[in-house]
Design a protein around this motif. Sequence first.
Motif, PDB file in Angstrom:
ATOM      1  N   MET A 166      -1.892  -6.472  -5.756  1.00 51.84           N
ATOM      2  CA  MET A 166      -0.916  -7.311  -5.091  1.00 51.84           C
ATOM      3  C   MET A 166      -0.234  -8.181  -6.061  1.00 51.84           C
ATOM      4  SD  MET A 166      -1.252  -9.280  -1.417  1.00 51.84           S
ATOM      5  CE  MET A 166      -1.909  -7.944  -0.751  1.00 51.84           C
ATOM      6  N   VAL A 167      -0.899  -8.822  -6.622  1.00 49.73           N
ATOM      7  CA  VAL A 167      -0.049  -9.968  -7.541  1.00 49.73           C
ATOM      8  C   VAL A 167       0.683  -9.295  -8.423  1.00 49.73           C
ATOM      9  CG1 VAL A 167      -0.373 -11.890  -9.410  1.00 49.73           C
ATOM     10  CG2 VAL A 167      -1.770 -11.820  -7.231  1.00 49.73           C
ATOM     11  N   ARG A 168       0.377  -8.355  -9.175  1.00 52.69           N
ATOM     12  CA  ARG A 168       1.542  -7.530 -10.057  1.00 52.69           C
ATOM     13  C   ARG A 168       2.652  -7.203  -9.484  1.00 52.69           C
ATOM     14  NH1 ARG A 168      -0.204  -6.954 -15.464  1.00 52.69           N
ATOM     15  NH2 ARG A 168      -2.205  -7.576 -16.066  1.00 52.69           N
ATOM     16  N   LEU A 169       2.243  -6.484  -8.414  1.00 55.03           N
ATOM     17  CA  LEU A 169       3.504  -6.039  -7.562  1.00 55.03           C
ATOM     18  C   LEU A 169       4.190  -6.750  -7.114  1.00 55.03           C
ATOM     19  CD1 LEU A 169       1.491  -3.145  -5.677  1.00 55.03           C
ATOM     20  CD2 LEU A 169       3.165  -2.706  -7.509  1.00 55.03           C
ATOM     21  N   ALA A 170       3.808  -7.901  -6.453  1.00 55.89           N
ATOM     22  CA  ALA A 170       4.766  -8.817  -5.926  1.00 55.89           C
ATOM     23  C   ALA A 170       5.456  -9.832  -6.895  1.00 55.89           C
ATOM     24  CB  ALA A 170       3.777  -9.884  -5.076  1.00 55.89           C
ATOM     25  N   MET A 171       4.807 -10.081  -8.179  1.00 58.28           N
ATOM     26  CA  MET A 171       5.719 -10.891  -8.937  1.00 58.28           C
ATOM     27  C   MET A 171       6.530 -10.074  -9.637  1.00 58.28           C
ATOM     28  SD  MET A 171       4.477 -13.842  -8.700  1.00 58.28           S
ATOM     29  CE  MET A 171       5.011 -14.585 -10.074  1.00 58.28           C
ATOM     30  N   SER A 172       6.406  -8.664  -9.716  1.00 58.90           N
ATOM     31  CA  SER A 172       7.355  -7.686 -10.559  1.00 58.90           C
ATOM     32  C   SER A 172       8.764  -7.697  -9.900  1.00 58.90           C
ATOM     33  CB  SER A 172       6.671  -6.204 -10.402  1.00 58.90           C
ATOM     34  OG  SER A 172       6.907  -5.652  -9.291  1.00 58.90           O
ATOM     35  N   TYR A 173       8.585  -8.095  -8.601  1.00 59.11           N
ATOM     36  CA  TYR A 173      10.060  -8.227  -7.794  1.00 59.11           C
ATOM     37  C   TYR A 173      10.652  -9.494  -8.089  1.00 59.11           C
ATOM     38  CZ  TYR A 173       8.669  -4.094  -5.142  1.00 59.11           C
ATOM     39  OH  TYR A 173       8.078  -2.909  -4.820  1.00 59.11           O
ATOM     40  N   ILE A 174      10.339 -10.530  -8.876  1.00 57.06           N
ATOM     41  CA  ILE A 174      11.061 -11.731  -9.225  1.00 57.06           C
ATOM     42  C   ILE A 174      12.053 -11.328 -10.247  1.00 57.06           C
ATOM     43  CG2 ILE A 174      10.645 -13.942 -10.102  1.00 57.06           C
ATOM     44  CD1 ILE A 174       9.608 -13.906  -7.712  1.00 57.06           C
ATOM     45  N   LEU A 190       1.869  -0.532   3.419  1.00 55.78           N
ATOM     46  CA  LEU A 190       1.643   1.153   3.599  1.00 55.78           C
ATOM     47  C   LEU A 190       0.881   1.447   2.436  1.00 55.78           C
ATOM     48  CD1 LEU A 190       4.749   2.626   4.919  1.00 55.78           C
ATOM     49  CD2 LEU A 190       2.738   2.389   6.313  1.00 55.78           C
ATOM     50  N   LEU A 191       1.203   0.821   1.195  1.00 55.11           N
ATOM     51  CA  LEU A 191       0.183   1.155   0.029  1.00 55.11           C
ATOM     52  C   LEU A 191      -0.879   0.528  -0.311  1.00 55.11           C
ATOM     53  CD1 LEU A 191       0.635   2.339  -2.913  1.00 55.11           C
ATOM     54  CD2 LEU A 191       1.323   0.489  -3.690  1.00 55.11           C
ATOM     55  N   LEU A 192      -1.125  -0.900   0.121  1.00 52.36           N
ATOM     56  CA  LEU A 192      -2.274  -1.409  -0.068  1.00 52.36           C
ATOM     57  C   LEU A 192      -3.063  -1.548   1.444  1.00 52.36           C
ATOM     58  CD1 LEU A 192      -0.659  -4.286  -2.319  1.00 52.36           C
ATOM     59  CD2 LEU A 192      -2.223  -2.367  -3.119  1.00 52.36           C
ATOM     60  N   GLY A 193      -2.426  -1.411   2.481  1.00 49.44           N
ATOM     61  CA  GLY A 193      -3.346  -1.663   3.701  1.00 49.44           C
ATOM     62  C   GLY A 193      -4.144  -0.535   3.908  1.00 49.44           C
ATOM     63  N   PRO A 194      -4.123   0.691   3.612  1.00 50.31           N
ATOM     64  CA  PRO A 194      -5.305   1.473   3.729  1.00 50.31           C
ATOM     65  C   PRO A 194      -6.643   1.265   3.126  1.00 50.31           C
ATOM     66  CG  PRO A 194      -3.264   2.742   3.526  1.00 50.31           C
ATOM     67  CD  PRO A 194      -2.989   1.254   3.318  1.00 50.31           C
ATOM     68  N   TYR A 195      -6.296   0.409   1.783  1.00 51.28           N
ATOM     69  CA  TYR A 195      -7.672   0.030   1.010  1.00 51.28           C
ATOM     70  C   TYR A 195      -8.365  -1.160   1.862  1.00 51.28           C
ATOM     71  CZ  TYR A 195     -10.174  -1.721  -3.114  1.00 51.28           C
ATOM     72  OH  TYR A 195     -11.086  -1.954  -3.940  1.00 51.28           O
ATOM     73  N   VAL A 196      -7.791  -1.980   2.384  1.00 51.07           N
ATOM     74  CA  VAL A 196      -8.276  -2.956   3.242  1.00 51.07           C
ATOM     75  C   VAL A 196      -9.033  -2.277   4.442  1.00 51.07           C
ATOM     76  CG1 VAL A 196      -8.065  -5.137   4.403  1.00 51.07           C
ATOM     77  CG2 VAL A 196      -6.780  -4.800   2.168  1.00 51.07           C
ATOM     78  N   GLU A 197      -8.205  -1.433   4.994  1.00 45.41           N
ATOM     79  CA  GLU A 197      -8.773  -0.652   6.144  1.00 45.41           C
ATOM     80  C   GLU A 197     -10.118   0.227   5.847  1.00 45.41           C
ATOM     81  OE1 GLU A 197      -4.496  -0.201   8.353  1.00 45.41           O
ATOM     82  OE2 GLU A 197      -5.197   1.626   7.476  1.00 45.41           O
ATOM     83  N   ALA A 198     -10.016   0.686   4.702  1.00 48.03           N
ATOM     84  CA  ALA A 198     -11.197   1.520   4.091  1.00 48.03           C
ATOM     85  C   ALA A 198     -12.490   0.509   3.966  1.00 48.03           C
ATOM     86  CB  ALA A 198     -11.173   2.063   2.896  1.00 48.03           C
ATOM     87  N   ILE A 199     -12.158  -0.740   3.579  1.00 50.85           N
ATOM     88  CA  ILE A 199     -13.106  -1.756   3.477  1.00 50.85           C
ATOM     89  C   ILE A 199     -13.928  -2.151   4.935  1.00 50.85           C
ATOM     90  CG2 ILE A 199     -13.522  -4.304   2.500  1.00 50.85           C
ATOM     91  CD1 ILE A 199     -11.533  -3.872   0.425  1.00 50.85           C
ATOM     92  N   LEU A 200     -12.898  -2.356   5.709  1.00 55.64           N
ATOM     93  CA  LEU A 200     -13.430  -2.722   7.139  1.00 55.64           C
ATOM     94  C   LEU A 200     -14.138  -1.730   7.633  1.00 55.64           C
ATOM     95  CD1 LEU A 200     -10.074  -4.497   8.325  1.00 55.64           C
ATOM     96  CD2 LEU A 200     -12.195  -5.595   7.381  1.00 55.64           C
ATOM     97  N   ALA A 201     -13.715  -0.256   7.486  1.00 57.39           N
ATOM     98  CA  ALA A 201     -14.351   0.756   8.221  1.00 57.39           C
ATOM     99  C   ALA A 201     -15.698   0.885   7.586  1.00 57.39           C
ATOM    100  CB  ALA A 201     -13.311   2.142   7.745  1.00 57.39           C
TER     101      ALA A 201
END
Length: 206
Positions: A166-174, A190-201
């Motif tokens: 997330m940090v690398r992607l967000a900072m690349s937009y600077i 949409l890209l990173l949300g499913p990863y968190v959802e898999a952790i929760l599941a």
Amino acid sequence: MARSGSRPSYQEAARELLRTSVLDAVRDLLTERDWSKITLGDVATRAGVSRQTLYNEFGSRTGLSQAYALRLADDLVDHVAAAIAANVGDARAAIRDGIANFLIDAAGDPLVRSLVAGEVKLDLLRLITLDAGPLLEHAGERLAAAFQHSWVAASAAESEVLAHAMVRLAMSYIPTPPTPDRDTPAELSLLLGPYVEAILAARAPS
């Protein structure tokens, strides 16, 4: 204020106040003129501290510019952490809102505006591109802690993967802001949300 959440000592609080005052002074000066025309004396005067105090805390002009760049990364972490707290159980909303608020704030930063306009000097550009390692590591560690110590409750390994991506992607937009036709926060959620959802599941009772 200490970002770890523990109560800071008087010395830590005083140092944090000093750094905030100095970096706020840098931001104010950047709205008036180019970084190359701002001296450490200018910064010290605007912040209301001595030049020696400035040198003692930041070491050099380069150290001061590094601290300013690190604060941009800290802003990303703070926005995402706040969005996590405000969107309990909704990973996609947390990522979307955190990234959106960071990009809005970053777009208003005078250093970022100069960068986008092609006016910023190479030494500053390198801090968030070629020499961004310390910045990415610092923000990644802080953001990983936010994912671990929240309702996400990700493991250390999961948090590190998510935070650093997330940090690398967000900072690349600077240096290369998204075009108006792209909804970058929504796309990253949409890209990173499913990863968190898999952790929760995986943690949910069967």
